[in-house]
Write a protein that holds these residues in place. Sequence first.
Motif, PDB file in Angstrom:
ATOM      1  N   ILE A 125     -23.039  10.214 -79.391  1.00 23.78           N
ATOM      2  CA  ILE A 125     -21.983  10.282 -78.516  1.00 23.78           C
ATOM      3  C   ILE A 125     -22.621  10.883 -77.080  1.00 23.78           C
ATOM      4  O   ILE A 125     -22.363  10.441 -76.007  1.00 23.78           O
ATOM      5  CB  ILE A 125     -20.836  10.587 -78.866  1.00 23.78           C
TER       6      ILE A 125
ATOM      7  N   ASN B  82     -14.067   7.871 -78.250  1.00 18.31           N
ATOM      8  CA  ASN B  82     -14.760   8.165 -77.090  1.00 18.31           C
ATOM      9  C   ASN B  82     -15.207   6.743 -76.277  1.00 18.31           C
ATOM     10  O   ASN B  82     -15.847   6.906 -75.178  1.00 18.31           O
ATOM     11  CB  ASN B  82     -16.140   9.082 -77.104  1.00 18.31           C
ATOM     12  N   ARG B  83     -14.604   5.732 -76.779  1.00 22.57           N
ATOM     13  CA  ARG B  83     -15.058   4.335 -76.106  1.00 22.57           C
ATOM     14  C   ARG B  83     -16.535   4.106 -75.953  1.00 22.57           C
ATOM     15  O   ARG B  83     -16.844   3.551 -75.085  1.00 22.57           O
ATOM     16  CB  ARG B  83     -14.273   4.268 -74.905  1.00 22.57           C
ATOM     17  N   VAL B  84     -17.389   4.441 -77.003  1.00 24.58           N
ATOM     18  CA  VAL B  84     -18.633   4.054 -76.686  1.00 24.58           C
ATOM     19  C   VAL B  84     -19.308   3.331 -78.063  1.00 24.58           C
ATOM     20  O   VAL B  84     -20.248   3.559 -78.446  1.00 24.58           O
ATOM     21  CB  VAL B  84     -19.435   5.116 -76.722  1.00 24.58           C
ATOM     22  N   THR B  85     -18.153   2.616 -78.611  1.00 20.59           N
ATOM     23  CA  THR B  85     -18.493   1.731 -80.012  1.00 20.59           C
ATOM     24  C   THR B  85     -19.693   1.089 -79.783  1.00 20.59           C
ATOM     25  O   THR B  85     -20.673   0.942 -80.547  1.00 20.59           O
ATOM     26  CB  THR B  85     -17.353   1.185 -80.685  1.00 20.59           C
ATOM     27  N   SER B  86     -19.786   0.221 -78.859  1.00 17.72           N
ATOM     28  CA  SER B  86     -20.593  -0.755 -78.720  1.00 17.72           C
ATOM     29  C   SER B  86     -22.017  -0.167 -78.197  1.00 17.72           C
ATOM     30  O   SER B  86     -22.893  -0.907 -78.315  1.00 17.72           O
ATOM     31  CB  SER B  86     -20.072  -1.772 -77.608  1.00 17.72           C
ATOM     32  N   ASP B  87     -22.118   0.756 -78.036  1.00 17.44           N
ATOM     33  CA  ASP B  87     -23.559   1.572 -77.457  1.00 17.44           C
ATOM     34  C   ASP B  87     -23.996   2.536 -78.625  1.00 17.44           C
ATOM     35  O   ASP B  87     -25.258   2.883 -78.554  1.00 17.44           O
ATOM     36  CB  ASP B  87     -23.032   2.612 -76.311  1.00 17.44           C
TER      37      ASP B  87
ATOM     38  N   ILE C 163     -25.086   9.131 -75.021  1.00 12.97           N
ATOM     39  CA  ILE C 163     -24.449   7.873 -74.332  1.00 12.97           C
ATOM     40  C   ILE C 163     -23.636   8.190 -73.193  1.00 12.97           C
ATOM     41  O   ILE C 163     -23.705   7.688 -72.012  1.00 12.97           O
ATOM     42  CB  ILE C 163     -23.532   7.207 -75.339  1.00 12.97           C
ATOM     43  N   LYS C 164     -22.812   9.274 -73.245  1.00 12.80           N
ATOM     44  CA  LYS C 164     -21.916   9.865 -72.164  1.00 12.80           C
ATOM     45  C   LYS C 164     -22.851  10.294 -71.066  1.00 12.80           C
ATOM     46  O   LYS C 164     -22.373  10.226 -69.810  1.00 12.80           O
ATOM     47  CB  LYS C 164     -21.103  11.117 -72.544  1.00 12.80           C
TER      48      LYS C 164
ATOM     49  N   LYS D 285     -28.834   4.300 -72.677  1.00  6.94           N
ATOM     50  CA  LYS D 285     -28.150   2.835 -72.836  1.00  6.94           C
ATOM     51  C   LYS D 285     -27.985   2.549 -74.202  1.00  6.94           C
ATOM     52  O   LYS D 285     -26.990   1.705 -74.685  1.00  6.94           O
ATOM     53  CB  LYS D 285     -29.210   1.571 -72.417  1.00  6.94           C
ATOM     54  N   HIS D 286     -28.480   3.060 -75.283  1.00  4.89           N
ATOM     55  CA  HIS D 286     -28.186   2.869 -76.727  1.00  4.89           C
ATOM     56  C   HIS D 286     -28.508   4.227 -77.445  1.00  4.89           C
ATOM     57  O   HIS D 286     -29.487   4.679 -77.273  1.00  4.89           O
ATOM     58  CB  HIS D 286     -28.686   1.612 -77.013  1.00  4.89           C
TER      59      HIS D 286
ATOM     60  N   ALA E 167     -17.036   7.788 -82.205  1.00  2.74           N
ATOM     61  CA  ALA E 167     -17.362   6.502 -81.233  1.00  2.74           C
ATOM     62  C   ALA E 167     -16.210   5.940 -80.577  1.00  2.74           C
ATOM     63  O   ALA E 167     -16.149   5.553 -79.487  1.00  2.74           O
ATOM     64  CB  ALA E 167     -18.629   5.868 -81.634  1.00  2.74           C
TER      65      ALA E 167
END
Length: 293
Positions: free
Chosen positions: A175, A205-210, A178-179, A183-184, A202
């Motif tokens: 996480i 923290n709104r990063v599920t797709s990453d 990504i933050k 990019k992944h 994830a």
Amino acid sequence: MTWKQLVIKTNEKDAEVFGVFFEAQGAISVTYSDNADTPVFEPEKGALTLWPNTNVTGLFETHTDLPTIIKQMEALSCYNHATTTYHTETVEDKDWVRAWMDDFHPIKFGRRLWICPNWLEPPEPLAVNIMLDPGLAFGTGTHPTTAMCLQWLDGQEMADKTLTDYGCGSGILAIAGIKLGAKHAFAVDIDEQAIIATTANAEKNRVTSDISACLVDEHIDEPTDVVIANILSGPLKSLYPTLAKLCKSGGTLVLSGILKEQALELIDTYKPSFEAFSIEHNDEWVRIAATRK
């Protein structure tokens, strides 16, 4: 309302016996804790692994006849030839959830990265903030090994890079990557609980797709720009072929969970595939970074 606690200090072999004894005497709860700062790392799944010096604490209702229980406990100690000491405590009832929450505060790592419990406002709203609650999976940033990895990430240019967090625990490093601009990230672990925790964190923290979180057996061996493994020295040695394969040529490997006296041997293990080793210290722990040849 008050409660009574009976605390026995004993050895690893007899601790479980006294735990069962407390349960038979009507204890509301039985807790095992380390009495000599000798942590147990990575116990076998499903096993009750205790410490050489263990506190066994039985919590009883206030009307419980502790003197009688103590006499029976002393008889059990003699029968088992167990070496024990004990004491009793009175525990005041309180809001235990609130007391637990009060123990956790936002922590800053490096120049811009904060780890903040969900129930608190970030001290620097415009900084890189990760909202993370303490849970079952290891990794909230409080341990020196995790802290050193977070500080390293904070000091890197992560834009458009890919990252593998091997032994992800709570997913905190994936996480953070990504933050900070990656990019992944691939979050990998042997424990299903870690994958559940990583997925939940994830989402918070709104990063599920990453982030792709999966068990080791399900992971595709896709090389990434950065590979971070915050585990322990023994597993890290055996994981050398795997981690080398996961790191791109010219990429960076970060190893943590290593004691000072283990660092040189681990470096020797990774030298065939890596170069430009650097070591960072934090108390008795070290973090190693290296470049893939």
